[in-house]
Design an enzyme around this catalytic site. Structure first.
Site, PDB file in Angstrom:
ATOM      1  N   THR A  21      15.195   0.713   1.976  1.00  0.00           N
ATOM      2  CA  THR A  21      15.248   1.073   0.671  1.00  0.00           C
ATOM      3  C   THR A  21      16.528   0.248   0.208  1.00  0.00           C
ATOM      4  O   THR A  21      16.505  -0.256  -0.916  1.00  0.00           O
ATOM      5  CB  THR A  21      15.436   2.666   0.282  1.00  0.00           C
ATOM      6  OG1 THR A  21      14.040   3.208   0.410  1.00  0.00           O
ATOM      7  CG2 THR A  21      15.598   2.762  -1.446  1.00  0.00           C
TER       8      THR A  21
ATOM      9  N   GLU B 212     -33.456 -10.798  -3.043  1.00  0.00           N
ATOM     10  CA  GLU B 212     -32.464 -11.152  -2.734  1.00  0.00           C
ATOM     11  C   GLU B 212     -32.350 -11.311  -1.181  1.00  0.00           C
ATOM     12  O   GLU B 212     -31.524 -11.893  -0.475  1.00  0.00           O
ATOM     13  CB  GLU B 212     -31.129 -10.114  -3.000  1.00  0.00           C
ATOM     14  CG  GLU B 212     -29.868 -10.103  -2.595  1.00  0.00           C
ATOM     15  CD  GLU B 212     -28.961  -9.088  -2.999  1.00  0.00           C
ATOM     16  OE1 GLU B 212     -27.714  -9.513  -2.865  1.00  0.00           O
ATOM     17  OE2 GLU B 212     -29.319  -8.208  -3.555  1.00  0.00           O
TER      18      GLU B 212
ATOM     19  N   GLY C 211       1.771   2.979  -2.701  1.00  0.00           N
ATOM     20  CA  GLY C 211       1.157   3.856  -3.743  1.00  0.00           C
ATOM     21  C   GLY C 211       1.940   3.719  -4.956  1.00  0.00           C
ATOM     22  O   GLY C 211       1.983   4.597  -5.812  1.00  0.00           O
TER      23      GLY C 211
ATOM     24  N   CYS D 125     -27.159   1.360  -7.896  1.00  0.00           N
ATOM     25  CA  CYS D 125     -27.308  -0.174  -7.797  1.00  0.00           C
ATOM     26  C   CYS D 125     -28.349  -0.551  -6.746  1.00  0.00           C
ATOM     27  O   CYS D 125     -29.411  -0.074  -6.842  1.00  0.00           O
ATOM     28  CB  CYS D 125     -25.831  -0.749  -7.952  1.00  0.00           C
ATOM     29  SG  CYS D 125     -25.731  -2.597  -8.555  1.00  0.00           S
ATOM     30  N   LEU D 126     -27.602  -1.146  -5.603  1.00  0.00           N
ATOM     31  CA  LEU D 126     -28.540  -1.445  -4.572  1.00  0.00           C
ATOM     32  C   LEU D 126     -28.909  -0.146  -3.846  1.00  0.00           C
ATOM     33  O   LEU D 126     -30.248  -0.253  -3.401  1.00  0.00           O
ATOM     34  CB  LEU D 126     -27.541  -2.149  -3.573  1.00  0.00           C
ATOM     35  CG  LEU D 126     -28.183  -2.713  -2.123  1.00  0.00           C
ATOM     36  CD1 LEU D 126     -29.593  -3.622  -2.285  1.00  0.00           C
ATOM     37  CD2 LEU D 126     -27.471  -3.366  -1.349  1.00  0.00           C
TER      38      LEU D 126
ATOM     39  N   GLU E  61     -20.092   6.044 -11.150  1.00  0.00           N
ATOM     40  CA  GLU E  61     -18.707   6.386 -10.699  1.00  0.00           C
ATOM     41  C   GLU E  61     -17.517   6.004 -11.449  1.00  0.00           C
ATOM     42  O   GLU E  61     -16.321   6.544 -11.522  1.00  0.00           O
ATOM     43  CB  GLU E  61     -18.496   6.004  -9.216  1.00  0.00           C
ATOM     44  CG  GLU E  61     -18.399   4.507  -9.025  1.00  0.00           C
ATOM     45  CD  GLU E  61     -19.788   3.831  -8.816  1.00  0.00           C
ATOM     46  OE1 GLU E  61     -19.705   2.721  -8.404  1.00  0.00           O
ATOM     47  OE2 GLU E  61     -20.894   4.282  -9.305  1.00  0.00           O
TER      48      GLU E  61
ATOM     49  N   HIS F 275     -23.317   1.955 -12.620  1.00  0.00           N
ATOM     50  CA  HIS F 275     -22.467   2.447 -11.860  1.00  0.00           C
ATOM     51  C   HIS F 275     -21.405   3.595 -12.345  1.00  0.00           C
ATOM     52  O   HIS F 275     -20.549   3.668 -12.927  1.00  0.00           O
ATOM     53  CB  HIS F 275     -21.209   1.632 -11.280  1.00  0.00           C
ATOM     54  CG  HIS F 275     -21.731   0.530 -10.397  1.00  0.00           C
ATOM     55  ND1 HIS F 275     -21.641   0.654  -8.887  1.00  0.00           N
ATOM     56  CD2 HIS F 275     -22.316  -0.644 -10.546  1.00  0.00           C
ATOM     57  CE1 HIS F 275     -22.212  -0.453  -8.604  1.00  0.00           C
ATOM     58  NE2 HIS F 275     -22.703  -1.056  -9.328  1.00  0.00           N
TER      59      HIS F 275
ATOM     60  N   LYS G 255      22.716   9.808  -1.361  1.00  0.00           N
ATOM     61  CA  LYS G 255      23.051   8.531  -0.483  1.00  0.00           C
ATOM     62  C   LYS G 255      22.278   7.432  -0.909  1.00  0.00           C
ATOM     63  O   LYS G 255      22.797   6.315  -1.182  1.00  0.00           O
ATOM     64  CB  LYS G 255      22.465   8.849   0.876  1.00  0.00           C
ATOM     65  CG  LYS G 255      22.972   7.727   1.734  1.00  0.00           C
ATOM     66  CD  LYS G 255      22.800   7.979   3.199  1.00  0.00           C
ATOM     67  CE  LYS G 255      22.962   6.856   4.217  1.00  0.00           C
ATOM     68  NZ  LYS G 255      22.730   7.211   5.463  1.00  0.00           N
TER      69      LYS G 255
ATOM     70  N   SER H 156       1.024  -1.080   0.150  1.00  0.00           N
ATOM     71  CA  SER H 156      -0.011  -0.142  -0.020  1.00  0.00           C
ATOM     72  C   SER H 156       0.778   1.226   0.166  1.00  0.00           C
ATOM     73  O   SER H 156       0.731   2.246   0.865  1.00  0.00           O
ATOM     74  CB  SER H 156      -0.960  -0.009   1.164  1.00  0.00           C
ATOM     75  OG  SER H 156      -1.672  -1.032   1.418  1.00  0.00           O
TER      76      SER H 156
ATOM     77  N   GLU I 199       4.809 -15.191  -3.935  1.00  0.00           N
ATOM     78  CA  GLU I 199       3.773 -15.250  -5.252  1.00  0.00           C
ATOM     79  C   GLU I 199       4.325 -14.510  -6.491  1.00  0.00           C
ATOM     80  O   GLU I 199       3.627 -14.377  -7.534  1.00  0.00           O
ATOM     81  CB  GLU I 199       2.363 -14.890  -4.731  1.00  0.00           C
ATOM     82  CG  GLU I 199       2.422 -13.652  -4.083  1.00  0.00           C
ATOM     83  CD  GLU I 199       2.350 -13.514  -2.671  1.00  0.00           C
ATOM     84  OE1 GLU I 199       1.656 -12.829  -2.163  1.00  0.00           O
ATOM     85  OE2 GLU I 199       3.102 -14.466  -2.299  1.00  0.00           O
TER      86      GLU I 199
END
Length: 545
Positions: A195, A407, A19, A384-385, A518, A516, A227, A17, A153
């Site tokens: 790093t 549902e 970025g 949607c929902l 978005e 959707h 460095k 995570s 993996e």
């Protein structure tokens, strides 16, 4: 004429995570500013074939491409930053790779050979990469490898990408390694060791990074960069700092200030003029996203609110719309998975957005939110929902007391939301889904029609195209009854069979859509439904504060 695509491969080190997706998308945005045609690939090393069955708490939202592939959310970042529509093959998973290889083995395509990681799996990975690259004849393709260097993996993918560099040529492939620079309060300094170790791990696979992007909470200085360059064996100008920023959309400008575009162009011999990069429009977009007043408060009311990435495309779409309307978004997350919504909390809102989802948990909270919005004439947007919730609650208000979706209750007397007959026989998870882009016919003189025609659709256009991801549909058996009660159906499939958009004409802004929207919003081109909703929320805020 043989078209030669250049590749930029982005790996991550130290922590997950970090970025990588935003870094990749930002590099792509810079390259797009040269006028280049840029594509993107996200490699996910999990065994799932796609993201469709992953819990949002595990992996964030599921992004859907125009051709119906359920993908990693980073595809959404790529589409928003690059302003492109990517095909589903742009998301490669371990599951896809192994499934393809096993299918070929079963068909006898390997002529009795012992199928192995090398060459069969690595060859399949390279084949998938090249297939994606050839779809649009991209000038440059960004390849982001998910996970962290050192993960077991990821090893077959690193080997395949190492081979890709050798086969395509050094001048056509470069590696960017994104790492984290921690700051130790006790020592009062940044530390380079993580790093160094991460870069060493990458080099042990036969890959030498060409550029190192250092993520940090605060900016690092030039001595610190030198460095890292010294110990990681890269050029001093190949060490780039990307400190935390108030907005992800500022990152392309940060990297541009570090001359990333020039370095990349020189490294892989891009035929561009380094002076031709034009990020002025992007700068204008970023500036519009920084508006501080007036403030409009919107709540996403859903059941996955503990992880904001579960609704990341909706969040970004609201930000885009706020910038276009000229307001600052104050976004709240309210759990629908509770016995009763806090009325005082709802009173502080200027608008409610009910997102999509699956399963019964949290539905009653969404229905409560719909009821509140109707009674208090508060702008509400259902996706949607969310649309299903609006239809169910409106039906309950109009003499269908136990109205529901099958549902959630298969025995309801009023199944206003239901599976289509042809879907009921399909058993495989995902097999009953309507996925990808479908046409929608807009009904003239409705809020939906006016929303689209005010911004992105010519005034003589009555048909749009939007992306779907759902199983259950509006039940046409109740269409007449709900319309007689006042519900307006403002968008339908071209054959008039499927209901796509519903609204209330006597409400400030009550609109639900089956699709959707978005997934198609962009920072410089906010989606028209989000803009219309935000505009209504801004007016509500002005009149009630």
């Amino acid at each position: 004429m043989i078209f030669l695509t250049k590749y930029i491969i982005i790996t991550g080190g130290v922590v997950s995570s970090i970025g990588k997706g935003i870094t990749s998308a930002s590099i792509g945005r810079i390259l797009r500013s040269y006028g280049l045609k840029v594509g993107a690939i996200k490699i996910d090393p999990y065994l799932n074939r796609d993201s469709g069955t992953l819990n949002p708490y595990q992996h964030g939202e599921v992004f859907v491409t125009y051709d119906g592939m359920e993908c990693d959310l980073d595809l959404g970042h790529y589409e928003r930053f690059l302003d492109v529509e990517l095909p589903g093959v742009s998301n490669i998973t371990t599951g896809k790779v192994y499934q393809s290889v096993i299918d070929k083995e079963r068909k006898g395509e390997f002529l009795g050979a012992c199928v192995q990681i090398i060459p069969h799996i690595t060859d399949e990975i390279k084949s998938m990469v090249r297939k994606t690259s050839g779809i649009e004849d991209y000038d440059v393709v960004l390849i982001e490898l998910g996970g962290t260097v050192g993960d077991i993996e990821s090893q077959p993918f690193l080997e395949a990408l190492r081979q890709l560099r050798n086969e395509e040529g050094h001048d056509n492939v470069m590696f960017v390694h994104v790492t984290f620079i921690p700051y130790l309060n006790a020592a009062g300094e940044f530390k380079t060791k993580p790093t160094q170790h991460s870069t060493k791990e990458l080099r042990s696979t036969g890959i030498n990074p060409d550029m190192i992007v250092c993520r940090s909470q605060e900016p690092i200085d030039e001595d610190f960069k030198r460095k890292i360059a010294h110990f990681c064996d890269v050029a001093p100008n190949a060490v780039v700092n990307a400190p935390d920023a108030p907005s992800i959309y500022e990152i392309p400008l940060t990297l541009a200030n570090e001359d990333v575009g020039k370095f990349v162009a020189d490294r892989i011999n891009l035929d561009v003029d380094n002076e031709s990069a034009d990020l002025d429009q992007w700068k204008t977009t970023v500036k519009s996203l920084q508006k501080q007043d007036p403030v409009v408060t919107i709540a996403i009311i859903g059941k996955y609110i503990e992880l904001e990435d579960s609704y990341i495309s909706i969040r970004e779409s609201l930000l885009h719309a706020a910038a276009e309307v000229g307001v600052k978004l104050d976004l709240k997350y309210i759990s629908s998975d509770i016995d009763e919504l806090n009325q005082n909390e709802l009173k502080s809102l200027d608008g409610i957005l009910i997102p999509g989802g699956f399963g019964e948990r949290g539905v009653e909270g969404k229905l409560d939110a719909v009821e509140y919005a109707i009674v208090n004439e508060l702008p509400i947007f259902g996706i949607c929902l969310g649309m299903h919730s609006m239809v169910i609650q409106y039906a309950r208000r109009n003499n269908m007391e136990d109205a529901n979706s099958t549902e959630f209750n298969k025995d309801t007397n009023f199944p206003v939301i239901d599976l289509m007959e042809e879907q009921k026989k399909i058993k495989d998870m995902g097999g009953t889904m309507r996925l990808g882009s479908y046409d929608c016919k807009l009904i003239v003189d409705t809020k939906a029609y006016n929303s689209y025609n005010s911004k992105s659709v010519p005034n003589d256009e009555k048909q749009i195209e939007e992306r779907h991801r759902h199983r259950y549909e509006f039940n046409n058996e109740f269409k007449d009854k709900l319309q007689e009660a006042g519900l307006v159906i403002s968008g339908v499939s071209p054959d008039d069979f499927l209901v796509e958009i519903v609204e209330l004409p006597d409400h400030p802004w009550f609109l639900g859509c089956q699709f959707h929207p978005e997934f198609k919003s962009r920072p410089n081109k906010a989606h028209p439904l989000f803009v219309s909703f935000m505009d209504a929320a801004a007016k509500y805020s002005k009149n009630n504060k």
